[in-house]
Every structure is written in structure tokens, then in C-alpha cells.
Design a protein around this motif. Structure first.
Motif, PDB file in Angstrom:
ATOM      1  N   ALA A   7       0.798  -1.232   0.000  1.00 31.15           N
ATOM      2  CA  ALA A   7       0.000   0.000   0.000  1.00 31.15           C
ATOM      3  C   ALA A   7       0.826   1.275   0.000  1.00 31.15           C
ATOM      4  CB  ALA A   7      -0.936   0.009   1.218  1.00 31.15           C
ATOM      5  N   HIS A   8       2.125   1.178   0.280  1.00 32.27           N
ATOM      6  CA  HIS A   8       2.941   2.375   0.435  1.00 32.27           C
ATOM      7  C   HIS A   8       4.205   2.318  -0.410  1.00 32.27           C
ATOM      8  CE1 HIS A   8       0.549   2.223   4.190  1.00 32.27           C
ATOM      9  NE2 HIS A   8       0.541   3.540   4.067  1.00 32.27           N
ATOM     10  N   THR A   9       4.643   3.495  -0.839  1.00 32.98           N
ATOM     11  CA  THR A   9       5.962   3.655  -1.444  1.00 32.98           C
ATOM     12  C   THR A   9       6.960   3.951  -0.327  1.00 32.98           C
ATOM     13  OG1 THR A   9       5.094   4.502  -3.536  1.00 32.98           O
ATOM     14  CG2 THR A   9       7.343   5.121  -2.957  1.00 32.98           C
ATOM     15  N   ILE A  10       8.115   3.300  -0.393  1.00 33.30           N
ATOM     16  CA  ILE A  10       9.132   3.502   0.639  1.00 33.30           C
ATOM     17  C   ILE A  10      10.241   4.392   0.075  1.00 33.30           C
ATOM     18  CG2 ILE A  10      10.814   2.399   2.148  1.00 33.30           C
ATOM     19  CD1 ILE A  10       9.041  -0.112   2.015  1.00 33.30           C
ATOM     20  N   ASN A  67       2.122  17.504  -0.775  1.00 30.96           N
ATOM     21  CA  ASN A  67       0.863  16.853  -0.388  1.00 30.96           C
ATOM     22  C   ASN A  67       1.016  15.332  -0.321  1.00 30.96           C
ATOM     23  OD1 ASN A  67      -1.724  17.033   0.541  1.00 30.96           O
ATOM     24  ND2 ASN A  67      -2.673  17.143  -1.476  1.00 30.96           N
ATOM     25  N   ILE A  68       2.164  14.895   0.209  1.00 30.77           N
ATOM     26  CA  ILE A  68       2.445  13.471   0.397  1.00 30.77           C
ATOM     27  C   ILE A  68       2.146  13.104   1.848  1.00 30.77           C
ATOM     28  CG2 ILE A  68       4.222  11.692   0.362  1.00 30.77           C
ATOM     29  CD1 ILE A  68       3.511  12.657  -2.404  1.00 30.77           C
ATOM     30  N   GLN A  69       1.361  12.052   2.048  1.00 26.77           N
ATOM     31  CA  GLN A  69       1.006  11.595   3.387  1.00 26.77           C
ATOM     32  C   GLN A  69       2.007  10.545   3.862  1.00 26.77           C
ATOM     33  OE1 GLN A  69      -1.221  12.593   5.553  1.00 26.77           O
ATOM     34  NE2 GLN A  69      -0.882  10.972   7.056  1.00 26.77           N
ATOM     35  N   ILE A  70       2.500  10.706   5.078  1.00 28.08           N
ATOM     36  CA  ILE A  70       3.476   9.770   5.659  1.00 28.08           C
ATOM     37  C   ILE A  70       2.759   8.827   6.613  1.00 28.08           C
ATOM     38  CG2 ILE A  70       5.565   9.562   7.058  1.00 28.08           C
ATOM     39  CD1 ILE A  70       6.277  12.417   6.156  1.00 28.08           C
ATOM     40  N   ALA A  71       2.887   7.512   6.376  1.00 28.24           N
ATOM     41  CA  ALA A  71       2.301   6.523   7.274  1.00 28.24           C
ATOM     42  C   ALA A  71       3.294   6.114   8.361  1.00 28.24           C
ATOM     43  CB  ALA A  71       1.870   5.290   6.496  1.00 28.24           C
ATOM     44  N   TYR A  72       4.581   6.103   8.024  1.00 26.57           N
ATOM     45  CA  TYR A  72       5.598   5.718   9.000  1.00 26.57           C
ATOM     46  C   TYR A  72       6.900   6.410   8.635  1.00 26.57           C
ATOM     47  CZ  TYR A  72       9.007   2.990  11.611  1.00 26.57           C
ATOM     48  OH  TYR A  72      10.030   2.612  12.445  1.00 26.57           O
ATOM     49  N   ASP A  73       7.612   6.873   9.664  1.00 34.12           N
ATOM     50  CA  ASP A  73       8.880   7.570   9.463  1.00 34.12           C
ATOM     51  C   ASP A  73       9.836   7.153  10.559  1.00 34.12           C
ATOM     52  OD1 ASP A  73      10.983   9.358   9.214  1.00 34.12           O
ATOM     53  OD2 ASP A  73       9.883  11.021  10.134  1.00 34.12           O
ATOM     54  N   ARG A  74      11.015   6.687  10.158  1.00 34.98           N
ATOM     55  CA  ARG A  74      12.057   6.337  11.125  1.00 34.98           C
ATOM     56  C   ARG A  74      13.302   7.151  10.804  1.00 34.98           C
ATOM     57  NH1 ARG A  74      14.416   0.355  11.153  1.00 34.98           N
ATOM     58  NH2 ARG A  74      15.151   1.141   9.156  1.00 34.98           N
ATOM     59  N   PHE A  75      13.820   7.851  11.820  1.00 36.86           N
ATOM     60  CA  PHE A  75      14.924   8.792  11.649  1.00 36.86           C
ATOM     61  C   PHE A  75      16.049   8.372  12.592  1.00 36.86           C
ATOM     62  CE2 PHE A  75      16.738  13.055  12.886  1.00 36.86           C
ATOM     63  CZ  PHE A  75      17.247  13.406  11.646  1.00 36.86           C
ATOM     64  N   LEU A  76      17.166   7.877  12.039  1.00 40.92           N
ATOM     65  CA  LEU A  76      18.233   7.298  12.842  1.00 40.92           C
ATOM     66  C   LEU A  76      19.596   7.824  12.421  1.00 40.92           C
ATOM     67  CD1 LEU A  76      17.108   3.556  12.751  1.00 40.92           C
ATOM     68  CD2 LEU A  76      16.799   5.125  14.668  1.00 40.92           C
ATOM     69  N   THR A  77      20.586   7.645  13.286  1.00 42.09           N
ATOM     70  CA  THR A  77      21.983   7.916  12.958  1.00 42.09           C
ATOM     71  C   THR A  77      22.715   6.589  12.867  1.00 42.09           C
ATOM     72  OG1 THR A  77      21.894   9.961  14.218  1.00 42.09           O
ATOM     73  CG2 THR A  77      24.065   9.147  13.650  1.00 42.09           C
ATOM     74  N   ASN A  78      23.454   6.370  11.783  1.00 37.86           N
ATOM     75  CA  ASN A  78      24.199   5.111  11.697  1.00 37.86           C
ATOM     76  C   ASN A  78      25.617   5.299  12.247  1.00 37.86           C
ATOM     77  OD1 ASN A  78      25.834   6.274   9.737  1.00 37.86           O
ATOM     78  ND2 ASN A  78      24.816   5.275   8.029  1.00 37.86           N
ATOM     79  N   LEU A 136      10.832   6.311   5.044  1.00 41.11           N
ATOM     80  CA  LEU A 136       9.483   6.860   5.060  1.00 41.11           C
ATOM     81  C   LEU A 136       8.550   5.985   4.224  1.00 41.11           C
ATOM     82  CD1 LEU A 136      11.417   9.815   4.237  1.00 41.11           C
ATOM     83  CD2 LEU A 136       9.572  10.462   5.763  1.00 41.11           C
ATOM     84  N   PHE A 137       7.418   5.578   4.790  1.00 41.99           N
ATOM     85  CA  PHE A 137       6.360   4.887   4.065  1.00 41.99           C
ATOM     86  C   PHE A 137       5.318   5.951   3.699  1.00 41.99           C
ATOM     87  CE2 PHE A 137       8.604   1.551   5.995  1.00 41.99           C
ATOM     88  CZ  PHE A 137       8.203   0.329   5.480  1.00 41.99           C
ATOM     89  N   VAL A 138       5.151   6.203   2.406  1.00 39.82           N
ATOM     90  CA  VAL A 138       4.337   7.342   1.988  1.00 39.82           C
ATOM     91  C   VAL A 138       3.281   6.936   0.966  1.00 39.82           C
ATOM     92  CG1 VAL A 138       6.275   8.922   2.399  1.00 39.82           C
ATOM     93  CG2 VAL A 138       5.911   8.008   0.096  1.00 39.82           C
ATOM     94  N   GLN A 139       2.292   7.813   0.802  1.00 41.76           N
ATOM     95  CA  GLN A 139       1.251   7.679  -0.214  1.00 41.76           C
ATOM     96  C   GLN A 139       0.975   9.045  -0.829  1.00 41.76           C
ATOM     97  OE1 GLN A 139      -2.043   6.089   2.073  1.00 41.76           O
ATOM     98  NE2 GLN A 139      -1.701   4.016   1.305  1.00 41.76           N
ATOM     99  N   ARG A 140       0.424   9.017  -2.023  1.00 38.51           N
ATOM    100  CA  ARG A 140      -0.071  10.241  -2.638  1.00 38.51           C
ATOM    101  C   ARG A 140      -1.334  10.697  -1.921  1.00 38.51           C
ATOM    102  NH1 ARG A 140      -0.256   9.387  -9.000  1.00 38.51           N
ATOM    103  NH2 ARG A 140      -2.287  10.202  -8.461  1.00 38.51           N
ATOM    104  N   SER A 141      -1.813  11.887  -2.261  1.00 35.32           N
ATOM    105  CA  SER A 141      -3.009  12.428  -1.613  1.00 35.32           C
ATOM    106  C   SER A 141      -4.260  11.614  -1.918  1.00 35.32           C
ATOM    107  CB  SER A 141      -3.229  13.882  -2.038  1.00 35.32           C
ATOM    108  OG  SER A 141      -3.387  13.972  -3.454  1.00 35.32           O
ATOM    109  N   ASP A 142      -4.226  10.795  -2.993  1.00 32.83           N
ATOM    110  CA  ASP A 142      -5.380   9.950  -3.312  1.00 32.83           C
ATOM    111  C   ASP A 142      -5.289   8.576  -2.647  1.00 32.83           C
ATOM    112  OD1 ASP A 142      -3.342   8.798  -4.756  1.00 32.83           O
ATOM    113  OD2 ASP A 142      -4.246   9.134  -6.733  1.00 32.83           O
TER     114      ASP A 142
END
Length: 414
Positions: free
Chosen positions: A241-244, A267-278, A287-293
Motif C-alpha cells: 500500500a505504500h511507497t518507501i 501533499n504526500i502523506q506519511i504513514a511511517y517515518d524512522r529517523f536514525l543515525t548510523n 518513510l512509508f508514503v502515499q499520494r493524496s489519493d
């Protein structure tokens, strides 16, 4: 009006020096909400060291680990930060997708007048007090008189929306008067009259040559490590369901804000976001994202344009240059304005920090807005006093000024 539940924001302060504080937000969702939270955290002088943001499309759960950007021992106003985050939490019904008609109206402006004898670091001292009081500088007109005095006109708005009250005005003036001392006349705050009306954009447009240098797609002053190590990849195979989006880049102040600001404006909706330092010190953002539709981003050209825009905003979230203004030098900084109308937090403050470090006085300063490259920019112009600044007399010295200012703005070593 926020969600109205104090349990919606929980802040756990760090127990030891050097440890990150933990901010948890649990509230209804809307497109761009993570960006709004990052903006507020950034505005409080905090740097996000790690983050997890998730949503089911109607409810959002965010966790931010934050550290102060400064090292001068200033205490974070955790109670005020909690109130600001709560005020950003949506109430039902949820405005899930971006609606231009729902953009916030302009905040009420007030005029702060300061008259005093000039001295090094004066503008920074004023800016620091305003920042601590959560007063935002919308426009400014600073000028020095021939007799060594200074006239500062700050057009400010109040994040607490209380500056119309006498109590808030008195609190602000008392704080400023105590810092500025006896060399200044008592500060005044009033509604700006017609005699203080500014040009539509806050100042006259930049000269063509300066604008071309400032807004070119690839600024001449680029940090090689940022250019060489910034990458964005797209994967549609791991989620039905999501573009990564996977982002890898050098760390910098406001990085997560810049990424989420870009997606919000697209206008991109974010379903999940992980922000880390390696381990190598680079940032990894998934980021797991979807378009506005509600669909995945599958068109190759749309993917390419989005990746290019994210890379550009990571590499150049701010533009810095020095130009000649008659016989003098003018420092110019520009940053993109969100579609919601908000500019980047703390730019004016950070520039005054950098110039104070360099021992350079500010003769005059202005803030305005200008359209370029298909978007609006917030532009800061500082006319520098070259009297005691030998660094401004050579090309090498001017490049050094640009580098220090940019590094302070980006949170890099200088």
C-alpha cells in the motif's frame, strides 16, 4: 485549537547531561502534522537526534528524542513546549488531506521600538530575549545613526497570542530593558501605524545579479560531503500500500524538518517515518508514503521529480552569500517558505550568533520575502559594519564569513 487532552503530549526530560529528552505525541492525524511538530521543536532550539512517526490514517503516534542546539546552559521551557505541541494537535473532524482554504491566517503584528547606544552583539541580545519569550520576528528594520545610536524596529508576532494584553507587553519590555541596560530608552510595543508601513515584500527586490547567484539551482558555495553523500531511493516492492523512500545523508540542523516540509508541500502523506543515525555519523531516514489519493507513487517521472526535490532541499535548505552594496558588504540569507506561509525557525537568531562569533557588527538589517524558482523565499539582509572587520576586505575573508554563517545555521563545526 488542539486536541484538548494533556496526555496527548508527554515529555520526559533527560536525567543526565548529554542524554536526549523524549517527547511523545498521540493525537488525530493530518497531512504535514509531523512537519508542524518538527517546526515547533526546532523553534525551541532543540535538535532531533532520533524519531519514530506512525499513523493509521486517522490517528498519529510520534516519538522524538531531542537535544539542545546550544551549549550555553539555557534551560528548555518544557512546559511551554508541551503547550505549543498540544496546540498543533488537530481536533476532530480530522483535516486529513491538504486543503489550501484551511491555511492559517497571518498572526497579528506588533511594533517593538528600541532606541539606544550601539554596541557589539546588541542585535543578538535582543533576538535572544525575543526567542526565549516565543516572540517571532516577522520583519525588522535596524539602522545606526551618525551619533552612535541605533534605532531598531521589530515587527513581531506572539506564539502565545497574548501580546495584545498589557501584562504580556510589560513582561516583554521588562526582560528587554534588564538585558539592554541604562544605555537604552525604555522599550515600547504598539500596533504599527501607517507611518511604519513596509513595501509589500518587506524591502525592495534584490539586484538581478545577486538574485541569480542566490537562487541558482546549484549555489557556488557547496559543501562537498553533502553533495556526494546525499541519496534518495524509491522502493514499491516491500509494501502493498505504500511507497518507501530511503534517504541517506550527512546530519545537519533541521534535517527532519526539511524532509517533512518538502513532503508536506508536495501533499504526500506519511504513514511511517524512522529517523536514525548510523555508525558512520550519517543520517538514515525511512518513510512509508502515499499520494493524496491514497495510492503509491508508481510513475517513474513522478518518483524522479520527488527524489530530486528532496535532495535539493537537503543540500540547500538555506542560501547564503555576500554582495557589494555600494562601498559596503551585505550578507544575504534565503530559505524557502512553506505553502502554509511559515518560514524557517531561528534564522535571524543563528545569523546574529555567527556574526557575534566573527566580531562583526550589523549596521542595518531587514527581513522580507521574494518569489524565485517557482516558490516564495524568506530573505534576510544584513548590511555589515566594516569598521572593525578586516575579514570583509578580502575575497578569502568574505568566503570565511559565508562559511561560518552557513555552518552555524546548519549546525556544522565552524
Amino acid at each position: 485549537m488542539g486536541v484538548g487532552n494533556e496526555d496527548g503530549v508527554v515529555i520526559r526530560a533527560a536525567e543526565k547531561a548529554g542524554e536526549a529528552a523524549k517527547i511523545t505525541v498521540n493525537c488525530p492525524d493530518k497531512t504535514g502534522l509531523g512537519c508542524d511538530f518538527c517546526w515547533i521543536i526546532f523553534d525551541f532550539g532543540l535538535r532531533i537526534s532520533k524519531a519514530d512517526v506512525s499513523t493509521d490514517g486517522r490517528w498519529c503516534f510520534c516519538v522524538f528524542w531531542v537535544l539542545p542546539c546550544w551549549t550555553n546552559g539555557k534551560k528548555v521551557q518544557w512546559g511551554r513546549l508541551k503547550s505549543r505541541l498540544l496546540s498543533a494537535c488537530p481536533s476532530l473532524p480530522i483535516p486529513f488531506f491538504h486543503d489550501p482554504s484551511s491555511l492559517p491566517t497571518n498572526a497579528q503584528l506588533f511594533l517593538l521600538k528600541i532606541l539606544c547606544l550601539d554596541r557589539k552583539g546588541l542585535l543578538h541580545e535582543v533576538t535572544q530575549v525575543l526567542s526565549e519569550l516565543e516572540l517571532r520576528i516577522q520583519r525588522v528594520k535596524v539602522s545606526t545613526t551618525p551619533d552612535g545610536g541605533v534605532v531598531d524596529l521589530f515587527f513581531i508576532s506572539d506564539s502565545r497570542e497574548l501580546l495584545h494584553t498589557q501584562k504580556r507587553k510589560e513582561e516583554t519590555c521588562e526582560r528587554l530593558n534588564s538585558v539592554l541596560g541604562d544605555t537604552c530608552a525604555p522599550c515600547e510595543i504598539e500596533s504599527p501605524g501607517v507611518e511604519y508601513e513596509l513595501p509589500r515584500n518587506g524591502f525592495t527586490s534584490l539586484p538581478t545579479a545577486v538574485a541569480e547567484e542566490l537562487f541558482r539551482s546549484e549555489p557556488s558555495h557547496d559543501r562537498g560531503s553533502v553533495k556526494e553523500t546525499t541519496s534518495v531511493s524509491v522502493d514499491n516492492s516491500l509494501s502493498p500500500a505504500h511507497t518507501i523512500l530511503h534517504i541517506r545523508c550527512v546530519d545537519q540542523k533541521g534535517l527532519l524538518y526539511d524532509v517533512l516540509r518538502t513532503l508536506k508541500d508536495c501533499n504526500i502523506q506519511i504513514a511511517y517515518d524512522r529517523f536514525l543515525t548510523n555508525k558512520e555519523g550519517f543520517r538514515e531516514i525511512d518513510l512509508f508514503v502515499q499520494r493524496s489519493d491514497g495510492k503509491k507513487i508508481e510513475d517513474p517521472e513522478e518518483q524522479r521529480l520527488l527524489c530530486c526535490r528532496i535532495i535539493a532541499e537537503i543540500r540547500h535548505p538555506l542560501r547564503v552569500t555576500i554582495a557589494s552594496r555600494g562601498p559596503d558588504s551585505e550578507l544575504i540569507i534565503a530559505n524557502p517558505v512553506e505553502l502554509s506561509g511559515k518560514g524557517r525557525p531561528r534564522v535571524f537568531y543563528d545569523v546574529t550568533v555567527a556574526l557575534k562569533l566573527l566580531g562583526i557588527c550589523i549596521f542595518s538589517a531587514e527581513i522580507g520575502r521574494q518569489s524565485a524558482m517557482g516558490k516564495q523565499w524568506e530573505v534576510y539582509r544584513f548590511l555589515l559594519d566594516e569598521g572593525g572587520a578586516a575579514s570583509l576586505l578580502t575575497d578569502r575573508g568574505r568566503r570565511r564569513v559565508v562559511d561560518v554563517v552557513r555552518n552555524v545555521l546548519m549546525g556544522w563545526a565552524y
